[in-house]
Design an enzyme around this catalytic site. Structure first.
Site, short mmCIF file in Angstrom:
data_model
loop_
_atom_site.label_atom_id
_atom_site.label_comp_id
_atom_site.label_asym_id
_atom_site.label_seq_id
_atom_site.Cartn_x
_atom_site.Cartn_y
_atom_site.Cartn_z
N HIS A 50 17.96 -0.08 6.41
CA HIS A 50 17.09 1.12 5.88
C HIS A 50 17.61 1.23 4.54
O HIS A 50 16.93 1.59 3.67
CB HIS A 50 17.14 2.30 6.97
CG HIS A 50 16.32 3.39 6.22
ND1 HIS A 50 15.01 3.50 6.69
CD2 HIS A 50 16.65 4.34 5.71
CE1 HIS A 50 14.57 4.59 5.88
NE2 HIS A 50 15.70 5.28 5.49
N HIS A 100 8.14 6.10 8.69
CA HIS A 100 8.93 6.78 9.58
C HIS A 100 8.28 6.30 10.99
O HIS A 100 7.84 7.07 11.80
CB HIS A 100 8.64 8.64 9.29
CG HIS A 100 9.81 9.04 9.04
ND1 HIS A 100 10.13 10.51 9.72
CD2 HIS A 100 10.87 8.84 8.38
CE1 HIS A 100 11.28 10.86 9.33
NE2 HIS A 100 11.96 9.95 8.57
N HIS A 102 10.01 4.63 13.58
CA HIS A 102 10.64 4.62 14.76
C HIS A 102 10.77 6.18 15.41
O HIS A 102 10.76 6.49 16.56
CB HIS A 102 12.12 3.99 14.58
CG HIS A 102 12.23 2.85 14.75
ND1 HIS A 102 13.35 2.00 14.71
CD2 HIS A 102 11.35 1.66 14.78
CE1 HIS A 102 12.74 0.72 14.61
NE2 HIS A 102 11.64 0.56 14.84
N ASN A 555 9.09 0.40 0.31
CA ASN A 555 10.31 0.56 1.42
C ASN A 555 10.09 -0.61 2.32
O ASN A 555 8.78 -1.14 2.29
CB ASN A 555 9.88 1.87 2.02
CG ASN A 555 10.54 2.04 3.47
OD1 ASN A 555 9.96 2.38 4.32
ND2 ASN A 555 11.82 1.79 3.45
#
Lengths: 754, 271
Positions: A50, A100, A102, A555
């Site tokens: 991440h 976002h 999980h 991302n």
């Protein structure tokens, strides 16, 4: 050495870290001893997928990130581009994009809420006023085997988004929603935030150069630190299991609103003082990350005093104080001489400690010339490492293997327009999104020109008094991605670009969120690489202002799969931002007057692979998906922008899911209250003509406004009528009969338990 | 001559203060955003005040309940008592109700509530556009004196917007005290007759209520979000929708401007 390795392995296991023993050994060699718990958790976070992009960083370099408009490309919390000049001031738009996924799968309300909370911090901390958020949502099949859970997740996610965004006072700009069984066990919640800042007041996420000359301190602002979100970045970087509940953060939009107002006052004070400063939000890795990254980016070290950190509970271990991901916090790097006034703004002017026990601002560290990261807790040294080691990063070369899919051809089938169009309109892809948008406050701040659903892109006037409109749209079609991962990437860009163009705005910048399965699976790595190539190709095609369409922020989200190893469809999601200098010229999709002509841009092609038609009627078999034709796309977009700028287009809608049929139907349905307009098609009405989803637009034009010479890709295919129906040679669909079911379909499926 | 000053009070959690100030400024007034703890002194020097929308104090206890007990509300009450105009929008309306300033039949006591929306088959927050009209007699209010006669479209966005009164309170009772200010209606101005024209199930289709003097108005829809014509949705029905489609100009006042222009005239700042 063996003893150290064994100790590290034991520590990794007992702490639930995702560091490999080899990575932990590397940490040990840098600090020259057995790492402390704070160090282990810090590196565990910084080297998580991440935060470190260890599987993707090198591949991301294929993306174009620069253009004449870009003022800040990827690398800080958000990207920025030039937007407008007004009353002698230059304004930038600041954008950020994140997933976002999980957290939203295990705790949908909190996951989606903190998704909004996290992404707005990325924009606020650049000094900007946040003027919009939007979510691109991918849920499983609410009517399939996992339906009950999928519905509950969908409701929870929508609740999380509105409960946070509405209270914060940031207008929702919509986004898109898909339902695909590939997301049954792993939903996607991608969130975008945008804001505006005077160009001269863009703040960077680092301790400034001036800190070499006078003492600078780190001020922690916001909610008191607790143990929530401890290990969050690691959780987001592993296969999804239900054990991650404790890693989900807890949102507090009320406190965020107060902090944001107080931040604005603090920034005003700092700008007036003339001092340079740094500002960064606390996200993954909490205090540890914000302090080390701000120091490293400014070429300095930092000394941190954990005993000074306001905490919500007593006795938290140092690694929790340092690394938890408690929400609603920021770090400010300011000259020590101004710190007292800064603390007073939060603690006295805005009375934060009275509004929320333990909230406010506190001085927790100081920046030092020695480039060492040193943490003190209860009189002992809890961490001591070279700053540069922490932020240096890590890289994994992941093998990849091609796994192309041969799309099955389309079976022959009799097409009955009225009936088939109705069915597509009432499908979960075709039905109205209003039930979802009606939970969102889209009009707070009073800047909305086109709300979600009114036009292809949402348009706002974010700079008070300035006529420039900011258009935004997000896209990503999983049915194309699963057939061809390259086209999945290219079509996400192209669709979002078309949406922005269709309101009359020139695309200026884009953001992406790359959602895939595990990078450790070679076939997934291939999908990822192809997706990036697709995005890159499309961005190069869609430059409008000299240079490509730049990706300014984004991302990567890997490990979107179940423990059983089933990955989601390749799901690159792209948001495109555009400007319409004179927003009074922007057009929506609603039909305006009977007697006008309907012009089709983009001849229809027999590429029905992944189309709504193929899914509804042909068991998914539609042959290859629509190809990406950069030259034609670019030319059409340019022509649409010209028509809108010249006032020639009365309404404009791009062709996407459901083809020309649903595009035309939506133009009628959008005319909801005014009522009365319909469309009579004069073209041939076979399945390809009406349902192909290759690139195109429908434009409403007054007969006298048609150009003397139509471009080769445009043709008149129908007229606007006053009878409220959609019809063609030999068929008619009474839209008024369809409207109630179309409007209510999503609510009746997703909210059926309420 | 300096423009008359209007206070826009910012509580912790308010989130509509800026656009409310902008709408006042567009009407020729001078608006100042004043922090709730900045003291009554600042407010009492103003000619009128507005409590904007938001979620003051996190809607703790009940929406508006905590803000209503803040010292600053004593200054607001003093303003109201002296006949100066006070407007509460959305959360601001909830604060006015919780502080007893509206309906204000027995000053100081809470005689109404803004209850959770009552909508068939749905709970929670709802946003959209509704039509309202000025109730009979309500144009005595400095906020409504210049509002047009027909249906006025305004956006709404709330979870608790249903005006409620003690059981047995009749419409006659309300009318005799001059309470009805704004009523939800259909786009042709005819009575709402329930959802969706009445978007929250409000008693007697009330969208806004007045104190007996008419100088205090508490309303749930957001006039500041419709202060300009461009803020009206392009496909909205009714005459304002028609105006919106006919004019794309960005400088034309919208349906919500009537409240702020009425105030400007009342304060002698009208053009």
């Amino acid at each position: 050495m063996e003893g150290l390795r064994a100790a590290l392995e034991k520590s990794i296991a007992s702490r639930g870290l995702s560091l490999t023993p080899d990575e932990a050994l590397k940490v040990a060699s840098w600090v020259g001893r057995m790492p402390t718990p704070v160090e282990l958790h810090l590196f565990d976070t910084m080297w998580s997928e991440h935060c470190s992009y260890k599987s993707s960083r090198r591949l991301l370099s294929v993306l174009p990130t620069n253009s004449p408009d870009v003022t800040l490309g990827p690398g800080e919390d958000a990207g920025a581009f030039r937007f407008a000049e007004h009353a002698g001031k230059c304004w930038d738009v600041v954008v950020a994009h994140e997933s976002h996924n999980h957290p939203s799968q295990v705790l949908p309300v909190e996951g989606a809420a903190t998704g909004v909370g996290g992404i707005v911090r990325d924009v606020y901390c650049m000094g900007a006023t946040v003027t919009g958020v939007m979510d691109m949502l991918r849920f499983g099949d609410p009517l399939g085997p996992a339906g009950s859970r999928v519905r509950s997740i969908a409701r929870g996610v929508v609740n999380g988004i509105w409960q946070y965004g509405n209270a914060l006072g940031v207008p929702n700009q919509g986004g898109d929603t898909c339902f695909h069984p590939g997301y049954d066990d792993n939903c996607l919640v991608n969130v975008v935030a945008m804001g505006v800042v005077e160009s001269s007041r863009l703040v960077h996420s680092r301790v400034p150069e001036a800190a070499h000359g006078e003492p600078y301190v780190l001020v922690l602002v916001g909610k008191p630190t607790d143990s929530t979100g401890f290990g969050g970045a690691t959780f987001a970087s592993a296969d999804l299991d239900e054990g991650g509940l404790r890693a989900v953060q807890v949102a507090d939009p009320f406190l965020k609103r107060v902090v944001s107002i107080a931040n604005a006052a603090a920034l005003d004070f700092l700008f007036e003082s003339g001092a340079s400063f740094g500002f960064k939000d606390l996200g993954a890795g909490g205090i540890a990350c914000v302090s080390s990254e701000m120091a490293a980016a400014g070429g300095m070290g930092v000394e941190l005093f954990l005993d000074e950190v306001p905490t919500a509970v007593e006795g938290l271990p140092p690694e929790v104080i340092a690394c938890s991901e408690t929400q609603e916090r920021y770090g400010l790097a300011v000259p020590e001489r101004l710190a007292a006034r800064i603390l007073a703004i939060y603690n006295e002017d805005y009375e934060m400690p009275k509004l929320h026990p333990g909230a406010g601002a506190a001085l927790i560290g100081r920046f030092v010339d020695d480039p060492v990261y040193r943490v003190w807790c209860r009189g002992t040294e809890a961490a001591c490492a070279p700053v540069e080691a922490i932020t240096r990063g890590i890289h994994h070369e992941r093998p990849w293997r091609e796994a192309p899919i041969t799309a099955p051809g389309m079976p022959s089938r009799e097409f009955s327009p009225a009936q088939d169009i109705s069915r597509m309109a009432l499908s979960l892809s075709g039905c109205s999104r209003k039930p979802l948008f009606s939970y969102y406050d889209c009009e707070v701040q009073g800047i909305a020109l086109f709300r979600p659903g009114e036009a292809d892109a949402s348009v706002s006037l974010p700079v008070p008094g300035c006529m420039a409109g900011l258009a935004v749209s997000g896209a990503g079609n999983p049915w194309i991605g699963e057939l061809d991962p390259f086209l999945g990437g290219a079509s996400a860009v192209a669709e979002a670009v078309r949406n922005v163009v269709a309101v009359g705005a020139t695309p200026l910048a884009a953001t992406d969120c790359l959602n895939y399965g595990s990078p450790e699976v070679p076939e997934v790595m291939w999908q990822f690489r192809r997706g990036l190539e697709g995005i890159s190709e499309a961005c190069k095609a869609f430059g409008f202002t000299g240079g490509p369409l730049p990706i300014v922020s984004g991302n990567v989200s890997f490990y979107n799969q179940t423990p059983a190893g089933r990955a989601i469809p390749p799901s690159p999601v792209v948001a495109v931002f555009g400007r319409i200098s004179d927003a009074s010229k922007a057009v929506d999709i609603s039909l305006k007057e009977p007697g006008n002509l309907l012009v089709l841009f983009g001849p229809r092609r027999g590429e029905l692979g992944g189309s709504l038609y193929a899914r509804e009627f042909c068991g998914g078999s539609g042959g290859p998906p629509p190809g990406f034709r950069p030259a034609e796309e670019r030319e059409m977009a340019g022509e649409i922008l010209e028509w809108i700028s010249a006032g020639r287009a009365r309404a404009c809608h791009d062709i996407s899911e459901g083809g020309m049929a649903l595009a035309a139907l939506e133009m009628i349905l959008a005319d909801s209250d005014a009522g009365g307009c319909g469309i009579e098609l004069s073209c041939s009405c076979d399945a390809i003509a009406l349902c192909a989803e290759n690139a195109g637009y429908l434009v409403e034009v007054r007969p006298g406004d048609l150009p003397p010479q139509m471009p080769g890709f445009a043709s008149v295919i129908g007229t606007v009528t006053g009878d409220g129906s959609l019809s063609g040679p030999g068929w008619r669909l009474e839209v008024s009969l369809l409207r109630p079911a179309w409007a209510d379909r999503l609510a009746s499926v997703v909210w059926r338990e309420e | 001559m300096s423009r008359p000053g209007v206070a826009v009070i910012q509580f912790p959690g308010s989130n509509c203060e800026r656009e409310t100030a902008r709408a006042l400024e567009s009407a020729g007034l001078s608006a100042t955003i004043i922090r709730w703890n900045e003291g009554a002194r600042l407010i009492s020097s103003c000619h009128a005040c507005v409590l904007p929308g938001g979620f003051s104090f996190q809607d703790r206890i009940r929406a508006g309940a905590v803000a209503a007990k803040e010292p600053v509300m004593e200054a607001v009450a003093a303003m109201a008592d002296s006949g100066r105009p006070v407007l509460g929008i959305c959360n601001g309306a909830q604060i006015l109700v919780e502080s007893g300033l509206v309906p204000g039949w027995a000053p100081g006591s809470v005689e109404a509530a803004l209850a959770a929306n009552d909508i068939p088959g749905r709970s929670g927050y709802l946003s959209g556009w509704a039509f309202v009209r000025v109730a009979e007699g309500a144009s005595r209010s400095p906020w409504l004196a210049e509002a047009p006669g027909g249906a006025i479209p305004l956006p709404f966005a709330h979870a608790e917007g249903r005006f409620e009164f003690a059981q047995g309170t009749s419409l006659d009772h309300l009318i005799s005290r001059g309470t009805p200010g704004l009523l939800y209606c259909r786009r042709d101005g005819s009575p709402a007759l329930g959802f969706p024209a009445n978007p929250n199930g409000s008693s007697f289709s009330l969208a806004g209520i007045l104190n007996p003097g008419g100088n205090v108005l508490a309303m749930m829809p957001h006039p500041e979000r419709a202060a300009m014509l461009w803020q009206v949705p392009p496909a909205l029905g009714g005459s304002w929708g028609g105006l919106r489609r006919a004019s794309r100009r960005l400088d034309v006042p919208g349906p919500g401007a009537a409240l702020f222009l009425s105030l400007a005239t009342f304060l002698g700042a009208g053009s």
